[in-house]
Motif scaffolding. Structure first.
Motif, PDB file in Angstrom:
ATOM      1  N   THR A 104       0.816  -1.216   0.000  1.00  0.00           N
ATOM      2  CA  THR A 104       0.000   0.000   0.000  1.00  0.00           C
ATOM      3  C   THR A 104       0.852   1.268   0.000  1.00  0.00           C
ATOM      4  O   THR A 104       0.473   2.277  -0.599  1.00  0.00           O
ATOM      5  N   MET A 105       2.006   1.242   0.665  1.00  0.00           N
ATOM      6  CA  MET A 105       2.891   2.409   0.659  1.00  0.00           C
ATOM      7  C   MET A 105       3.448   2.661  -0.737  1.00  0.00           C
ATOM      8  O   MET A 105       3.594   3.809  -1.167  1.00  0.00           O
ATOM      9  N   ALA A 106       3.761   1.585  -1.443  1.00  0.00           N
ATOM     10  CA  ALA A 106       4.253   1.721  -2.818  1.00  0.00           C
ATOM     11  C   ALA A 106       3.177   2.308  -3.718  1.00  0.00           C
ATOM     12  O   ALA A 106       3.435   3.215  -4.520  1.00  0.00           O
ATOM     13  N   ILE A 107       1.954   1.797  -3.564  1.00  0.00           N
ATOM     14  CA  ILE A 107       0.834   2.319  -4.360  1.00  0.00           C
ATOM     15  C   ILE A 107       0.616   3.798  -4.050  1.00  0.00           C
ATOM     16  O   ILE A 107       0.401   4.612  -4.954  1.00  0.00           O
ATOM     17  N   SER A 108       0.684   4.153  -2.773  1.00  0.00           N
ATOM     18  CA  SER A 108       0.497   5.546  -2.351  1.00  0.00           C
ATOM     19  C   SER A 108       1.569   6.447  -2.934  1.00  0.00           C
ATOM     20  O   SER A 108       1.289   7.563  -3.401  1.00  0.00           O
ATOM     21  N   GLN A 109       2.816   5.982  -2.905  1.00  0.00           N
ATOM     22  CA  GLN A 109       3.938   6.763  -3.428  1.00  0.00           C
ATOM     23  C   GLN A 109       3.768   7.015  -4.925  1.00  0.00           C
ATOM     24  O   GLN A 109       3.934   8.142  -5.410  1.00  0.00           O
ATOM     25  N   LEU A 110       3.441   5.971  -5.658  1.00  0.00           N
ATOM     26  CA  LEU A 110       3.257   6.087  -7.104  1.00  0.00           C
ATOM     27  C   LEU A 110       2.044   6.949  -7.439  1.00  0.00           C
ATOM     28  O   LEU A 110       2.094   7.759  -8.372  1.00  0.00           O
ATOM     29  N   ALA A 111       0.965   6.789  -6.673  1.00  0.00           N
ATOM     30  CA  ALA A 111      -0.252   7.564  -6.919  1.00  0.00           C
ATOM     31  C   ALA A 111      -0.014   9.053  -6.679  1.00  0.00           C
ATOM     32  O   ALA A 111      -0.469   9.908  -7.454  1.00  0.00           O
ATOM     33  N   THR A 112       0.729   9.378  -5.622  1.00  0.00           N
ATOM     34  CA  THR A 112       1.020  10.782  -5.307  1.00  0.00           C
ATOM     35  C   THR A 112       1.921  11.396  -6.377  1.00  0.00           C
ATOM     36  O   THR A 112       1.725  12.551  -6.781  1.00  0.00           O
TER      37      THR A 112
END
Length: 290
Positions: A231-239
């Motif tokens: 989820t942190m990876a997804i959040s980083q990429l999404a931001t």
């Protein structure tokens, strides 16, 4: 040179609020998920590295050696975080993520200094209203105790809620400051201005986007903590995706030009103008002589 570049860029400014770019939080998160699936172990590896460094830096001890190790872990943890942001921006630009790029920024200490300074300034600016809230609540509590006024307690709570909302709005306003520093597009003090412009007209959507990411990471935490690596990876990429979406309009709105490509373009255009002017002068002189 700065004047030439600004003038050149101003002539090309097409920004119009009616055509302001927007973003979709759902689209950004789906982008993050799709990119994660392409290289899951790269992102997991980066998450593990940053997690270990942050865990070491958070250990409290009076032992000098452990203090030094903790400080080193903090520095490398910050460098890794910056590197993660750079990798994510590269992915949005179409590049393949590589764990080996995580510490490339160690060669550019200025980015680390600017990143740390920006975090400190934003933290201090956010703490000031919170400190005021604390003073109000403390004073209100004392007065309420003395006067037994339930109405006063309600007022104090209302003021506190409003102040917290203002702090959140402030943090959203400058959410992209560190990205602008890491992306190396604008000067340090301009990052605050550009971030404010990037979020203008989108702050409500950004607020809901952040809430969605928080909920997503909460689910990752519940999933035996390991889910956080996903989820942190997804959040980083999404931001990073949202940042790239909103960046162009803000740069043009503020006439901020620092990329090498734009500088070269400005110099080339200026040089072409000079050549044209010289050719015109030579032609005019020749006609006058004849």
């Amino acid at each position: 040179m700065a004047g030439i570049i600004t003038d050149c860029y101003s002539r090309k400014t097409w920004y119009n609020l009616r055509h302001m770019k927007t973003f979709s939080g759902k689209e950004a998160i789906l982008f993050g998920w799709e990119e994660f699936k392409k290289n899951p172990w790269v992102y997991v590896g980066i998450g593990v590295i940053i997690g270990i460094l942050n865990a070491i830096s958070s250990v409290e001890s009076e032992n000098l050696l452990l203090v030094i190790i903790g400080a080193a872990a903090y520095i490398f943890g910050t460098l890794a975080t910056i590197g993660y942001m750079q990798i994510s921006l590269g992915v949005v630009d179409g590049k393949k993520p590589d764990t080996g790029d995580l510490f490339n920024n160690i060669k550019e200490p200025r980015i680390f200094v600017k990143y740390a300074l920006a975090g400190l300034l934003i933290g201090l600016m956010a703490i000031i209203p919170l400190a005021i809230i604390g003073i109000i609540l403390f004073a209100g509590g004392m007065i309420t105790t003395l006067g037994s006024s339930g109405t006063l307690s309600g007022v104090v709570i209302a003021v506190g809620i409003v102040a917290i909302i203002l702090v959140i709005a402030f943090l959203i306003r400058f959410i992209f400051v560190t990205y602008l520093i890491v992306d190396k597009r604008v000067k340090f003090w301009d990052t605050f201005k550009v971030s404010a412009q990037m979020t203008k007209g989108h702050r409500g959507k950004i607020f809901y986007f952040i809430l969605t990411l928080l909920a997503l990471n909460l689910l990752g935490l519940i999933a035996l903590v390991v889910g956080l690596l996903v989820t942190m990876a997804i959040s980083q990429l999404a931001t990073a995706y949202v940042y790239r979406k909103l960046l162009p309009d803000a740069l043009q709105q503020n006439n901020v030009v620092t990329t090498t490509e734009t500088v070269v373009e400005a110099i080339t255009e200026t040089a072409d103008s000079v050549v044209v002017e010289k050719e015109t002068t030579i032609t005019t002189d020749a006609n006058t002589t004849n």
